[in-house]
Design an enzyme around this catalytic site. Structure first.
Site, PDB file in Angstrom:
ATOM      1  N   LYS A  44      23.552  -5.667 -17.433  1.00 54.05           N
ATOM      2  CA  LYS A  44      22.099  -6.079 -18.619  1.00 54.05           C
ATOM      3  C   LYS A  44      20.330  -5.142 -18.109  1.00 54.05           C
ATOM      4  O   LYS A  44      20.596  -4.403 -17.389  1.00 54.05           O
ATOM      5  CB  LYS A  44      21.772  -7.355 -18.821  1.00 54.05           C
ATOM      6  CG  LYS A  44      20.631  -8.063 -19.395  1.00 54.05           C
ATOM      7  CD  LYS A  44      20.036  -9.168 -19.297  1.00 54.05           C
ATOM      8  CE  LYS A  44      20.064 -10.179 -20.165  1.00 54.05           C
ATOM      9  NZ  LYS A  44      18.572  -9.392 -20.245  1.00 54.05           N
ATOM     10  N   GLY A  45      19.977  -4.997 -19.652  1.00 50.99           N
ATOM     11  CA  GLY A  45      18.919  -3.906 -19.958  1.00 50.99           C
ATOM     12  C   GLY A  45      17.808  -5.092 -18.541  1.00 50.99           C
ATOM     13  O   GLY A  45      17.549  -6.028 -18.521  1.00 50.99           O
ATOM     14  N   GLY A  46      16.997  -3.996 -17.490  1.00 49.53           N
ATOM     15  CA  GLY A  46      15.779  -5.140 -17.012  1.00 49.53           C
ATOM     16  C   GLY A  46      16.627  -5.282 -15.921  1.00 49.53           C
ATOM     17  O   GLY A  46      16.013  -5.911 -14.909  1.00 49.53           O
ATOM     18  N   VAL A  47      17.285  -5.205 -14.726  1.00 49.32           N
ATOM     19  CA  VAL A  47      18.031  -5.494 -13.960  1.00 49.32           C
ATOM     20  C   VAL A  47      17.739  -4.447 -12.539  1.00 49.32           C
ATOM     21  O   VAL A  47      18.460  -5.375 -11.611  1.00 49.32           O
ATOM     22  CB  VAL A  47      19.002  -6.485 -14.225  1.00 49.32           C
ATOM     23  CG1 VAL A  47      19.775  -7.564 -15.367  1.00 49.32           C
ATOM     24  CG2 VAL A  47      20.396  -5.117 -14.491  1.00 49.32           C
ATOM     25  N   THR A  64      18.733   1.697 -13.206  1.00 54.14           N
ATOM     26  CA  THR A  64      18.182   2.731 -12.210  1.00 54.14           C
ATOM     27  C   THR A  64      17.962   2.908 -10.677  1.00 54.14           C
ATOM     28  O   THR A  64      18.291   3.835 -10.467  1.00 54.14           O
ATOM     29  CB  THR A  64      17.402   3.353 -13.762  1.00 54.14           C
ATOM     30  OG1 THR A  64      17.367   3.583 -14.935  1.00 54.14           O
ATOM     31  CG2 THR A  64      16.631   4.782 -13.190  1.00 54.14           C
ATOM     32  N   THR A  65      17.562   1.667 -10.845  1.00 56.11           N
ATOM     33  CA  THR A  65      16.986   1.794  -9.012  1.00 56.11           C
ATOM     34  C   THR A  65      18.725   1.707  -8.011  1.00 56.11           C
ATOM     35  O   THR A  65      18.109   3.061  -7.511  1.00 56.11           O
ATOM     36  CB  THR A  65      16.205   0.876  -9.010  1.00 56.11           C
ATOM     37  OG1 THR A  65      14.826   1.104  -9.437  1.00 56.11           O
ATOM     38  CG2 THR A  65      16.025   0.852  -7.464  1.00 56.11           C
ATOM     39  N   ASP A  76      21.648   6.586 -20.256  1.00 55.24           N
ATOM     40  CA  ASP A  76      20.881   5.695 -21.685  1.00 55.24           C
ATOM     41  C   ASP A  76      20.025   6.350 -22.063  1.00 55.24           C
ATOM     42  O   ASP A  76      18.989   7.223 -21.700  1.00 55.24           O
ATOM     43  CB  ASP A  76      20.152   4.988 -20.110  1.00 55.24           C
ATOM     44  CG  ASP A  76      18.974   3.855 -20.188  1.00 55.24           C
ATOM     45  OD1 ASP A  76      18.782   3.200 -21.923  1.00 55.24           O
ATOM     46  OD2 ASP A  76      18.691   2.681 -19.619  1.00 55.24           O
ATOM     47  N   GLU A 129      19.883 -14.936 -13.211  1.00 57.25           N
ATOM     48  CA  GLU A 129      19.324 -15.761 -14.436  1.00 57.25           C
ATOM     49  C   GLU A 129      20.670 -15.870 -14.838  1.00 57.25           C
ATOM     50  O   GLU A 129      21.629 -14.731 -15.088  1.00 57.25           O
ATOM     51  CB  GLU A 129      18.126 -14.931 -14.533  1.00 57.25           C
ATOM     52  CG  GLU A 129      16.683 -14.586 -14.134  1.00 57.25           C
ATOM     53  CD  GLU A 129      16.113 -14.102 -14.337  1.00 57.25           C
ATOM     54  OE1 GLU A 129      16.162 -13.513 -15.918  1.00 57.25           O
ATOM     55  OE2 GLU A 129      14.645 -14.107 -14.027  1.00 57.25           O
TER      56      GLU A 129
END
Length: 374
Positions: A44-47, A50-51, A73, A244
């Site tokens: 999901k986006g924002g998890v 990339t890191t 992306d 979450e």
């Protein structure tokens, strides 16, 4: 029954069958696997995809001859992560002699560096193909892209993918190509007599043969790409999530789709996890006793305010741990028997710059028990 209810039910059922035997809680086996050529990192986006992908690439650079980190992306966060500008050409990452990065667009565009060598006849076929197979334009572009990547001489390529929905479409492209190109090949066979007759009336014989050759080439390419995707010795997928509901739900959806497509997936990285502190509670009775011993009213008020704020922070911390534990338990029950589940701690600041990425990458090697609040 809603999707959310279905997931809840599946979680409950899986929980009853959970076996205590678990996989390692680090990525050591992934990083030491010398046969892998393609490693996809998604979720999901924002998890923290990339890191995680940058960190995996940094660790692989210590173990493999040459590594390419490739961002598909559209947001292209890899440049921000390393504080270095990357383009659609492989660029050596600062401080490395074997780790490269490139950012490419997987959507169909006349400006893309990986486009088909088209002809007028091919342009006439494409609109018909688009109507019969929506998304074939992107699939054709993707096929050319993957063929170009396949020809690159890197030991391993790490894909930093877009959020789940986009990634699932990307992974479906080989099958879509196979169907569409199979349709064209069958159409050619059905119209073979008519086309042979047309050749005698036109000067397009060479063009027609060129198109057939291109279609056969693309068909062979799509079969090869799909074969690579489905070979667990060459390709694997790393799922990234946070504890979450929506993230866990999307992870389950992603894993189910990967299973349907026979794509290997045996690692899950759970980011932003709040781990237990050495001392988790404020001894209110002890603090009240100390408060009574303080004679200075101003100091007493300051100390009282500090105790209250500490207690409030503790309440937030415990609430957060309890909420995360609910989803960590679900992750453990669902995947503990078949996946390496790696929990990464909630950090004080965002991960940017090579040093921070390197520090984060080292934590991927550490075995950490899944921190369930008791």
């Amino acid at each position: 029954m809603s999707d959310a209810d279905s997931l809840s039910c599946s979680l409950t059922l899986e929980s009853d069958e959970y076996d205590e035997e678990e996989y390692d809680t680090n990525l050591s086996k992934l990083l030491e696997n010398k046969t892998l050529n393609w490693i996809f990192v998604g979720g999901k986006g924002g998890v923290g995809k990339t890191t995680t992908s940058c960190s995996i690439a940094v660790q692989l650079a210590k173990r493999r001859e040459s590594v390419l980190l490739l961002s598909t992306d559209p947001a292209h966060n890899t440049s921000d992560a390393f504080n270095q500008k990357f383009t659609n050409q492989p660029t050596l990452i600062n401080s490395f002699d074997n780790l490269y990065c490139m950012e490419i667009d997987t959507t169909y565009s006349e400006n893309t560096a990986f486009k088909l060598n088209k002809t007028e006849f091919f342009d006439n076929i494409i609109p018909e193909l688009l109507q019969s197979f929506p998304g074939i334009d992107e699939a054709l572009c993707f096929a050319e892209l993957m063929q170009s990547i396949k020809n690159m001489k890197y030991s391993v390529i790490v894909f930093d993918t877009a959020p789940t929905g986009h990634t699932l479409r990307l992974l479906a492209f080989p099958e879509l190509l196979k169907k569409a190109l199979g349709y064209l090949i069958n159409l050619r066979e059905k119209l073979k007599g008519t086309l042979n007759m047309l050749k005698s009336f036109t000067n397009n014989e060479m063009e027609l043969e060129g198109i057939y050759e291109k279609i056969n080439h693309l068909n062979a390419m799509s079969i090869s790409i799909q074969s690579n995707f489905q070979n667990p010795l060459k390709t694997t997928f790393v799922c990234v999530c946070i504890p979450e509901f929506l993230s866990v739900y999307e992870t389950e959806r992603l894993i189910q789709e990967l299973t349907k497509k026979n794509i290997s997936c045996y690692n899950i990285v759970v980011n932003q996890v709040v781990f237990p502190l050495d001392s988790m509670t404020v001894d209110v009775a002890h603090c009240e006793g100390l408060l009574k011993q303080i004679k200075d009213k101003q100091v007493q008020e300051s100390f009282s305010s500090l105790v209250q704020k500490t207690k409030e922070l503790e309440d937030v911390y415990i609430s957060r741990r309890k909420l995360q534990s609910k989803y960590l338990t679900q992750i453990k029950n669902l995947y503990g028997n078949d996946f390496h589940i790696v929990c990464m701690p909630q950090l004080k600041s965002e991960i940017r710059g090579l040093q921070n990425i390197s520090n984060f990458s080292e934590m991927l090697l550490e075995s950490k028990e899944i921190p369930i609040y008791r």
